[in-house]
Write an enzyme that holds these catalytic residues in place. Sequence first.
Site, PDB file in Angstrom:
ATOM      1  N   SER A 270      44.738  39.642   2.400  1.00 39.90           N
ATOM      2  CA  SER A 270      45.981  40.110   1.762  1.00 39.90           C
ATOM      3  C   SER A 270      47.143  39.675   2.636  1.00 39.90           C
ATOM      4  O   SER A 270      46.949  39.307   3.800  1.00 39.90           O
ATOM      5  CB  SER A 270      45.982  41.634   1.671  1.00 39.90           C
ATOM      6  OG  SER A 270      46.285  42.197   2.941  1.00 39.90           O
ATOM      7  N   ASP A 271      48.346  39.744   2.130  1.00 38.47           N
ATOM      8  CA  ASP A 271      49.491  39.601   3.019  1.00 38.47           C
ATOM      9  C   ASP A 271      49.700  40.946   3.720  1.00 38.47           C
ATOM     10  O   ASP A 271      49.049  41.954   3.413  1.00 38.47           O
ATOM     11  CB  ASP A 271      50.732  39.132   2.251  1.00 38.47           C
ATOM     12  CG  ASP A 271      51.725  38.422   3.171  1.00 38.47           C
ATOM     13  OD1 ASP A 271      51.618  38.589   4.407  1.00 38.47           O
ATOM     14  OD2 ASP A 271      52.605  37.709   2.672  1.00 38.47           O
ATOM     15  N   TRP A 272      50.624  40.935   4.661  1.00 41.26           N
ATOM     16  CA  TRP A 272      50.871  42.081   5.541  1.00 41.26           C
ATOM     17  C   TRP A 272      51.151  43.356   4.732  1.00 41.26           C
ATOM     18  O   TRP A 272      52.130  43.402   3.977  1.00 41.26           O
ATOM     19  CB  TRP A 272      52.076  41.745   6.442  1.00 41.26           C
ATOM     20  CG  TRP A 272      52.403  42.785   7.456  1.00 41.26           C
ATOM     21  CD1 TRP A 272      53.096  43.946   7.248  1.00 41.26           C
ATOM     22  CD2 TRP A 272      52.055  42.766   8.851  1.00 41.26           C
ATOM     23  NE1 TRP A 272      53.203  44.653   8.420  1.00 41.26           N
ATOM     24  CE2 TRP A 272      52.580  43.947   9.419  1.00 41.26           C
ATOM     25  CE3 TRP A 272      51.356  41.864   9.659  1.00 41.26           C
ATOM     26  CZ2 TRP A 272      52.431  44.241  10.777  1.00 41.26           C
ATOM     27  CZ3 TRP A 272      51.210  42.164  11.007  1.00 41.26           C
ATOM     28  CH2 TRP A 272      51.740  43.342  11.547  1.00 41.26           C
TER      29      TRP A 272
END
Length: 747
Positions: A270-272
């Site tokens: 996932s992104d942050w």
Amino acid sequence: MSPDSDLSQNPEDTGSGEDCARDLVAQMTLAEKIGQMSQLNGGSADLRQLVREGRVGSVLNEVNVEEINELQRIAMQESRLGVPLLIGRDVIHGFKTIFPIPLGQAASWDPAVVERGAAVAALEAAASGVNWTFAPMIDITRDPRWGRIAESLGEDPHLCSVLGAAMVRGFQGGAARGDGLGEHGAIAACAKHFAGYGAVESGLDYNTTNIPENELRNVYLPPFKAAVDAGVATFMSSFSDLNGVPCAGNEFLMKQVLRQEWRFNGFVVSDWDAVKELTVHGFTADDRHAAREAVDAGIDMEMASALYAEHLPALIEQGSVSEQQIDTMVCNILRLKFQLGLFDNPYTNPGHFPRPVNARHQQAAKEAALRSCVLLKNDHHTLPLSKEKLGSVAVIGPLADDGYEQLGTWVFDGESQHSHTCLQAIHALAGQELEVRWARGMETSRCRKHDGFDDAVQIARESDVVVMFLGEESILSGEAHCRAEIDLPGNQEQLIEAIADTGRPIVLVIMAGRPLTLQNVLDKVDAVLYVWHPGTMGGPAVADLLFGIESPSGKLPVSFPRLVGQIPIYYSRKNSGRPPSHDAITHIDEIDGKAPQTSLGMSAFHLDTGFTPLFPFGYGLSYTRFEYSDIATSAEHIAPGGTIEISATLHNAGARTAEEVVQLYVRDLVGNVTRPVRELKGFQRVRLEPGQSQRVSFTLHTDALAFYNREMALVTEPGMFHVWIGGSSDAELWSQFEVVEAADHAV
Ligand code: BGC
């Protein structure tokens, strides 16, 4: 990736770590499995202890090699199963040796430059213990307000696909370097942000995207498919909401497209905090719900937030998530650890690596910068500067001598003390023959004071030519740094006016992370060289171009609007029912008072600016003059599955040796869904001596003409195609051919 590479894209393939990964998963407790799916930031509380307990699969943003080795030691020796860590870092355009920003590298239109840049970055990062980078960023974007355009490879699916794949090969090793994942100095790459992030509304970071599936497949997804074909190890989901479904919870993207259609066999991170943010989007009710949606969508690893660790046990317990599902995801992650050879040796000995920022790396960075600068204007042959003819040069502007600001966005590890600035390089080239005067003019690019103007005007008056270094500081582009106006910020336009009043010829060098609107200043200067943020070796590269040691050869990877109101403006637009035409434009000042209601010209233009960009995609001048002639196709008809050759003669009609990026564009005249007025299908860099000519030829397979139709099938439709060869997207030299059904192909 070489065909014999370790990283197979075939999920049925049981080699390359698959068996080992499965065996290991079989021995894991649920907590250990979830640990593999969790990525924590370096320096997080209790990180070592969590690694010891097998509750972390990856660490990001730790670049201290002793600490990384210690974390790996704990993982290998003190955790129950001895599973090494993936160490992730944003190595976006260099690690210690900083290359031009990706948008600048894209302006080189040179896959070899991009691949070499990534290989150097990988080698330097690997020396610190990093084994995974969050690059390439291959979001198509047509909005220069978006700060992340700096990280992108521009507006075009073909250019972005070719260069993105080159970056993957550079990071991961491959045919060009004869190695691959697991080899010394190679690190895993990550195709991001999947998908559509570049289409955020109004160029505002993190904003919503609405992209019809057909457009998604024809424009936004091709670079990601190319990354899969190049063997990219990992994908990152985007922060953004795609057609109502945030990407971190988007099953259509991760499962249908990535896994089922493309057979991707790596893993998705996932992104942050993006898993947690599913709830902020209003897509899930709470953290537990978010964890379930992300797992269901196929997000194998969660970055930063810890929802998997907190909620997956209960979700499995209650049967909302199956442990089998988790096993598959953990396997995806472990496979890469085996492919990277981390189980054999997770440790890094910096002594086994070349010194960072060494001469070879600097040379590669300089060559990348040389090829990425784009000459936008050059009236009266103002450039190149001649040491013989000029007695003095005034160097003016806040970006002339600032080692930090020339590096650009996403420079976590680069250090400005390694930078060679433009002023330093001009001094070095000028030697004794040319007097160089210098005034900063403004403190920063955003400065709104005038107190530096007098000195600048004074040295301009005393000099034969002025070179101004203006644009944007690094911090004005990149993530979360969007602008609603994209002109030269602060008092820069006023500084140009003040210098223009001296009557001296002006060369404007622009460092920026995006296309800027330059209409207001263009006629006040004689030459414009667009150098993006050129990196560590920006100075020597720019000075070589200014003094004609090399001729500029960069071409725009993105259209430059005249005004913000034209955005989005891109070359591969659709024709519409009332296409724009130069004959049909009326300017706002030409309209009579009380004019009767009419559909002026019945064509698509703005009353205040017409319809053309200031500079089109693919545009870029040279110190020589290239001429194109005699376009030819190898056949008039071509059957599906066949190939056709399209060629033209390129002639260097000027007096200097130079490189030209020859571009091939195609238009499919009739489609089951409407097709763009032009699409880039090929490009080549050609170097010619003065007076030299060369036949430049492109081979097109009918697959390259395929597009997703109304039924979302990838088809090459029979019919007429126009084709152009030239030095920019408005090339005029054209020909045509027809794709015919095999049976019709009698000749
Ligand atoms: C960015 C990603 C980046 C990640 C890790 C996020 O804010 O969107 O591109 O890789 O941070 O630093």
